[in-house]
Design a protein around this motif. Structure first.
Motif, short mmCIF file in Angstrom:
data_model
loop_
_atom_site.label_atom_id
_atom_site.label_comp_id
_atom_site.label_asym_id
_atom_site.label_seq_id
_atom_site.Cartn_x
_atom_site.Cartn_y
_atom_site.Cartn_z
N CYS A 97 47.76 42.73 42.09
CA CYS A 97 46.78 41.72 41.72
C CYS A 97 46.19 42.16 40.38
CB CYS A 97 45.64 41.65 42.74
SG CYS A 97 46.22 41.61 44.45
N ASP A 98 46.27 41.32 39.37
CA ASP A 98 45.68 41.69 38.08
C ASP A 98 44.23 41.22 38.04
OD1 ASP A 98 46.79 39.17 38.17
OD2 ASP A 98 47.84 39.30 36.26
N ILE A 99 43.40 41.92 37.27
CA ILE A 99 41.94 41.75 37.42
C ILE A 99 41.19 41.40 36.14
CG2 ILE A 99 41.97 43.39 39.37
CD1 ILE A 99 40.58 45.44 37.54
N ALA A 122 40.00 32.79 32.64
CA ALA A 122 40.73 31.55 32.34
C ALA A 122 42.19 31.63 32.80
CB ALA A 122 40.67 31.26 30.84
N CYS A 123 42.55 32.76 33.43
CA CYS A 123 43.93 32.88 33.91
C CYS A 123 43.96 33.03 35.43
CB CYS A 123 44.63 34.05 33.22
SG CYS A 123 46.44 33.94 33.32
N GLY A 124 42.79 32.87 36.06
CA GLY A 124 42.75 32.90 37.52
C GLY A 124 42.84 34.28 38.13
N HIS A 125 42.61 35.34 37.33
CA HIS A 125 42.73 36.68 37.91
C HIS A 125 41.58 36.96 38.88
CE1 HIS A 125 45.48 38.07 34.33
NE2 HIS A 125 45.88 36.95 34.89
N ASP A 126 40.48 36.18 38.76
CA ASP A 126 39.40 36.30 39.76
C ASP A 126 39.92 35.84 41.13
OD1 ASP A 126 39.70 33.73 38.73
OD2 ASP A 126 37.56 33.33 38.54
N PHE A 127 40.77 34.82 41.10
CA PHE A 127 41.43 34.36 42.33
C PHE A 127 42.42 35.42 42.83
CE2 PHE A 127 45.56 32.26 43.50
CZ PHE A 127 45.25 32.04 44.84
N HIS A 128 43.15 36.04 41.90
CA HIS A 128 44.11 37.08 42.32
C HIS A 128 43.37 38.22 43.04
CE1 HIS A 128 46.94 35.80 38.75
NE2 HIS A 128 46.69 34.82 39.60
N ILE A 129 42.24 38.62 42.47
CA ILE A 129 41.46 39.71 43.08
C ILE A 129 41.06 39.31 44.50
CG2 ILE A 129 39.28 41.00 43.01
CD1 ILE A 129 39.22 40.47 39.95
N ALA A 157 44.09 44.96 32.68
CA ALA A 157 44.73 44.66 31.39
C ALA A 157 46.11 44.01 31.45
CB ALA A 157 44.80 45.94 30.57
N GLU A 158 46.29 43.05 32.33
CA GLU A 158 47.56 42.31 32.29
C GLU A 158 47.67 41.52 31.00
OE1 GLU A 158 50.32 39.21 32.26
OE2 GLU A 158 48.20 38.72 32.50
N GLU A 159 46.53 40.99 30.54
CA GLU A 159 46.56 40.15 29.33
C GLU A 159 46.94 40.95 28.09
OE1 GLU A 159 46.55 37.08 29.61
OE2 GLU A 159 45.45 36.56 31.43
N GLU A 160 46.82 42.26 28.16
CA GLU A 160 47.23 43.11 27.04
C GLU A 160 48.69 43.54 27.20
OE1 GLU A 160 45.57 44.69 24.23
OE2 GLU A 160 44.38 42.88 24.48
N PHE A 182 51.92 37.56 42.40
CA PHE A 182 51.68 36.12 42.48
C PHE A 182 50.81 35.69 41.32
CE2 PHE A 182 47.23 36.01 44.07
CZ PHE A 182 47.07 37.36 44.37
N HIS A 183 50.81 34.39 41.06
CA HIS A 183 49.92 33.87 40.02
C HIS A 183 49.37 32.51 40.41
CE1 HIS A 183 48.06 33.20 36.18
NE2 HIS A 183 48.40 34.43 35.84
N ALA A 184 48.14 32.27 40.01
CA ALA A 184 47.52 30.95 40.17
C ALA A 184 48.35 29.93 39.41
CB ALA A 184 46.10 30.99 39.60
NI NI Z 1 47.51 35.58 34.37
#
Ligand code: NI
Length: 415
Positions: A97-99, A122-129, A157-160, A182-184
């Protein structure tokens, strides 16, 4: 929280999702986020492994102490002989899960909007967490029945594009036999899961080309070497890789995204610089692109009397979904009454791919990365992107179901 009370769990997860949404943090800065994840997992009695990570963490749910016994194996296989599959019962698998959040100013009209100016989930990583925590809680509640171990990787740091490497610096993945991700997905409704066998995200490479000529008066180009004209020819030449060098059945692309030169209208500058990205799905194409980009830039520059320097920066490889794992995702969705659709492959990247990359891992780690419909709306990275909170509990149940099925699965682990 009362174990087994789904309503209560749902409210708890939604409250915490809103907290994470309100407190977004940029890559490598996810300090509060990590502390909150640790707090919630600890509250649920879930063990957090003691890795010296600045941000992000790895938690573990260990199957019941007799998880390897024939009783549980038989139960898992519904009467099939335990013989020959007993070794499978103790396997370790992981969910990533990326954060991290993005430098985007939020425009979503939600009461729990970002409290950090110019930063947004804006990439839904709050949902992933939150879905990751939900799945961990559900598995922890029935860990006695679990025939193996599940690690939950809350990755920074997935976005990096390189946060996965921070996790890989620890030994968290050493005993992991399968990696799940998984991803939103804001192109699908809640209850819809996108699944595909094969490539789903592209390898992400970046290039910088410096073209060196000789500056001169704009009215006397014959006195110098024009790096702008050479650069224009290089941009054209680079587009020939996709159409002339790569197999037409292999998806790939090259984009020149920045080009800069000069300071005024009547001076030919001494240097021009361009930057761009190459996206490929296949390892050989990736190697081919690097070779062709260098050749084209250097030789075209040479033909114009200039010189080109190419700086190539490799990012994450492509993500490949294992067939057997994709089938587990399908079957679990069916069992839970969810609808499945073919997952859209993307020329975007995800550093999830590092966990299953042979060059990084030095072994085969099959992986599978699905898209969970979060309600149709603005695309990811859009300032008004938003996740329908109704998805949080079903997504947690789904992920827990997939992981449980994966631990019980004796099947296809190869391709
Ligand atoms: Ni993402």
């Amino acid at each position: 929280m009362k174990p087994g009370d789904r309503k209560q769990l749902e409210q708890y997860l939604i409250n915490n999702f809103e907290w994470f949404h309100r407190h977004p943090e940029l890559p490598y800065e996810e300090v509060q986020t990590t502390a909150k994840i640790r707090e919630l997992l600890t509250e649920a009695g879930i063990e957090v492994l003691p890795y010296p990570l600045a941000t992000g963490l790895v938690a573990v749910v260990r199957g019941g102490k007799d998880a390897g016994s024939s009783r549980n194996v038989e139960k898992a296989y519904e009467g099939k002989a335990a013989e020959g599959i007993a070794g499978v019962s103790g396997r370790t698998i992981a969910l990533r899960c990326d954060i991290d959040a993005l430098p985007v100013r939020e425009e979503a009209a939600v009461p729990y909007a970002s409290g950090a100016d110019g930063v947004m989930h804006a990439c839904g990583h709050d949902f992933h967490i939150t879905a990751g925590i939900g799945a961990a809680i559900l598995l922890q509640e029935r860990r006695e029945e679990l025939c193996g171990t599940v690690k939950f990787i809350f990755q920074p740091a997935e976005e990096e594009s390189h946060g996965a490497l921070k996790i890989l610096e620890t030994d968290a993945m050493n005993d992991v036999e399968q990696i799940w991700g998984f991803h939103a997905d804001p192109t699908n409704a809640v209850g819809v899961i996108g699944i595909r066998e094969g490539y789903v995200t592209a390898a992400v490479d970046r290039f910088l080309i410096r073209v060196k000529g000789t500056g001169c008066h704009g009215a006397h180009p014959d006195d110098g070497i024009d790096p702008i004209l050479a650069s224009a020819a290089i941009v054209q030449g680079l587009q020939s890789v996709v159409s002339r060098s790569v197999n037409a059945f292999h998806p790939s692309l090259l984009s020149v995204t920045r080009i800069q030169a000069g300071t005024t209208w009547n001076v030919i500058p001494a240097e021009a610089e361009m930057e761009g990205t190459v996206r490929t799905m296949n390892r050989e194409d990736r190697i081919l692109y690097e070779k062709r980009v260098r050749e084209i830039a250097e030789r075209i520059a040479d033909a114009y009397g200039a010189e080109a320097e190419v700086i190539w920066t490799a990012g994450p490889p492509a993500t490949w979904n294992n067939g057997g794992m994709a089938r587990i995702c399908e079957e679990t969705a069916k069992k839970l009454g969810m609808r499945t659709v073919p997952e859209e492959s993307s020329m975007g990247g995800d550093d999830f791919a590092y966990y299953e990359d042979r060059d990084t891992m030095h072994r085969d780690v099959p992986g599978c990365y699905v898209k969970i419909g979060t309600g149709v709306g603005h695309p990811i990275h859009h300032p008004a992107f938003c996740v329908d909170e109704c998805v949080i509990l079903p997504a947690s149940v789904y992920l827990a179901g997939v992981l449980t099925a994966a631990l019980c699965d004796a099947g296809d682990r190869g391709n």
